[in-house]
Motif scaffolding. Sequence first.
Motif, PDB file in Angstrom:
ATOM      1  N   LEU A   1       0.833  -1.193   0.000  1.00  0.00           N
ATOM      2  CA  LEU A   1       0.000   0.000   0.000  1.00  0.00           C
ATOM      3  C   LEU A   1       0.871   1.248   0.000  1.00  0.00           C
ATOM      4  O   LEU A   1       1.918   1.289   0.653  1.00  0.00           O
ATOM      5  CB  LEU A   1      -0.906   0.022   1.238  1.00  0.00           C
ATOM      6  N   VAL A   2       0.426   2.281  -0.730  1.00  0.00           N
ATOM      7  CA  VAL A   2       1.118   3.564  -0.760  1.00  0.00           C
ATOM      8  C   VAL A   2       0.094   4.660  -0.549  1.00  0.00           C
ATOM      9  O   VAL A   2      -1.100   4.484  -0.807  1.00  0.00           O
ATOM     10  CB  VAL A   2       1.874   3.777  -2.096  1.00  0.00           C
ATOM     11  N   CYS A   3       0.568   5.824  -0.084  1.00  0.00           N
ATOM     12  CA  CYS A   3      -0.333   6.951   0.107  1.00  0.00           C
ATOM     13  C   CYS A   3      -0.468   7.717  -1.205  1.00  0.00           C
ATOM     14  O   CYS A   3       0.288   7.525  -2.152  1.00  0.00           O
ATOM     15  CB  CYS A   3       0.174   7.854   1.224  1.00  0.00           C
ATOM     16  N   GLU A   4      -1.426   8.644  -1.244  1.00  0.00           N
ATOM     17  CA  GLU A   4      -1.712   9.366  -2.474  1.00  0.00           C
ATOM     18  C   GLU A   4      -0.546  10.261  -2.890  1.00  0.00           C
ATOM     19  O   GLU A   4      -0.303  10.447  -4.090  1.00  0.00           O
ATOM     20  CB  GLU A   4      -2.977  10.208  -2.298  1.00  0.00           C
ATOM     21  N   SER A   5       0.210  10.807  -1.902  1.00  0.00           N
ATOM     22  CA  SER A   5       1.335  11.663  -2.266  1.00  0.00           C
ATOM     23  C   SER A   5       2.446  10.856  -2.935  1.00  0.00           C
ATOM     24  O   SER A   5       3.153  11.359  -3.809  1.00  0.00           O
ATOM     25  CB  SER A   5       1.876  12.384  -1.029  1.00  0.00           C
TER      26      SER A   5
END
Length: 784
Positions: free
Chosen positions: A671-675
């Motif tokens: 999982l990665v964040c939107e930034s």
Amino acid sequence: MKIDFEIIRGILERRLQQGDIERLLGGLSDTEKTQLLIRITELVRRTTALVDVANRVSDTLSLDVLFPRLMEVVTETLNAERSSLFLYDAENRELFSRVMQGNAIGEVRFPADRGIAGSVFTTGEGETIPDAYADPRFNRKVDTDTGYRTRNILCVPIRNKKNAVIGVTQALNKREGGFDADDQQLLEALSSQAAAALENARMFEKVERAQREEALLLDVVSSITSEILLDPLLEKILAAATQLLDADRGSLFLYAAASDELWSRVAEGETSRQIRFPAGAGIAGECFSKGVRINIDDAYKDARFNPAVDKGTGYRTRNILCMPITTRSGSKVGVMEILNKKEGSFTANDQRRLAALCAQAAVSIENAQLFEDVSSSRNYNESILRSMSNGVLTLDKDSVISKVNQSALRILQRPEDQMVNRTVGEVFDGPNSWVTNSLDKVLRTGRTDSTVDSDLVLDGRRAVSVNMTAVPLQDLHDKQLGSMLIMEDITQEKRLRNTMSRYMSKAVMDELLEGGDAVLAGASREVSVLFSDIRGFTGMSERMGARGTVAMLNDYFTDMVDIVFAHNGILDKYIGDMIMAVFGSVRTTQSDAENAVIVGSKMMVALAELNRRRAPAGHEPIRVGIGISTGDVVAGSIGSPKRLEYTVIGDRVNFAERLQNANKYYGTSLLVCESTAARLRSPVRMRELDLIRARGMQKPVAICEVLEYHTAESFPHLDEVIFAFAEAVGHYRNRSWDHASRLFADVLKASPADRPSQLYLERCEFYRKNPPPQDWDGVWALQT
């Protein structure tokens, strides 16, 4: 922390036996029921105490924190006025405790066989003392000094998992009545519960102390090896020794062979700058003449000590540690005498540290003395001695070695008689012939020739890394006298580079070394932080055992860290089985987020390959969760002056770790964040998974699942699933529950194992029955 439920069960069986409480209460009078309920309540309170111990010791490795926490639990649980806890120091054969002394933590120590605590520690048997003043082992002086009155005492041993006694726990003055057998059993259970945490904290303190001592010794060695003048050198050595051993003062005596005396040009704390006496006189003389270390706990009880010196100066000598200063070849240089350790007596560890310092001091003193002896010689000798901190060989005009200093002998690991009066070609042959070539060039051109970071092979096996300079030696009329070879040993610097290469790529390491303190200072930087954690590691480690667990982690970390380094990442730390890597903390680039995502994807591919290699041996597959977050953090050297760690801190670090954990909820792996997703410059197969509001964060954040590492076998119909999932999420956020449910059901038909689609189906069903408020923004509050 594992709670000893066997003890709890034993108490339960004694208190209640086996049977239904209602049945027990049915045949009892009201008074008997009340008494039974009181006993049950007391049992629950005591059982809760064991859980309380586990909770209070699970989050710290500091004895300064553990001691008061555990004593607080003991005092509250046993309804006592006070309690104390002592651990055994095997090196000094003492029991010690940590207590508040003013605004700081102080240490209390006494012999391990003294008093009631010493007796319990020695016998390994707990004791209940109903009347402390009636027991001859009790030290009434403590009560007299503090104004406290000790009535009764309960003291039990602390045993580790191997049943070895590692300390004792005491409870003083039960508030109601006296201590009984149940109190003793409970205190033994509490002590056993805390034993592992106490041993771990003790080990952690020893490791930290060893690291601090090693760093201090390295600073000391660096300081004295850079000094070639005798007076400043002796002052530095003596100051370093007293600091290293935490002592009050000391003296350094050098040997004068001509007069057979020991003399001191430096006597710290004394006004006299010259002290001379026969080389065999007194404590220092015996240490020098016999070549033995002498450790005296009480100077005035030792017949060799001369109290007249104290009387003349007004100083009071308590204890003495005396160490001979001898070169590696066995030549006696002098004696180091350290006085009055500030706390306690000199230990075996102090002896080891002083011996290590004396070994290095011997070489430095010998070099400084040699420099002083020839400081007025001609330019030929001055050229040699100016480089005495390095290895120096002087050669005549026929390239025959005429002189070799001690540093050169140390670097080359050869005795002097195998080098002097031999040609340079005889000494430096085979793989070391490059030295002869450099010298030939100097003789032809008359110019200095330097060779940087080259290896000298010793004994055909070992190698030392050196910077070599060949220098022509000429008289005042420029007539050639010979030549000189100067060797700077850079093996340790090279070792430092090799050590740093374990944490970062060469490009990042070079920039860090070049930037120096400017890079290490605190600064706000935009970085990408990656956390990777093995799923179910605790269970795996229990099933595999210690050796299997270590072997598995070594294989796993080797593959994963190589991927981090290959994409300019820095291995920030290992946290158990977790990896924390940072991209951009030293050198920020536009590719940091992309590198982090590539590393995460390649980790998943490498993990699949690792599991394939492990499968034939019957090993269970390793599963991981990876979280990546991008944003501003504070990067720099963080810690105390004695123990620094270059790392990053900030909410983006915390969020990356939470994303790693969120994989458990979503059934995902990366999982990665939107930034992070917004900074990717190349297309990557991923899907926006959810809008979440993580604990401690005010604004919702979009998170994405990276799917780039999947194959057709690991995720069938991937492209169709990504498209359909995105469409379904859109209907879900528009409150089209039925339409969204049908699309999520279609995704599950294509990929039945898709956990996110299953979660959204459950949400749609919930919201169909329980519509959200009108201001609902589609955000899911992530609670764990």
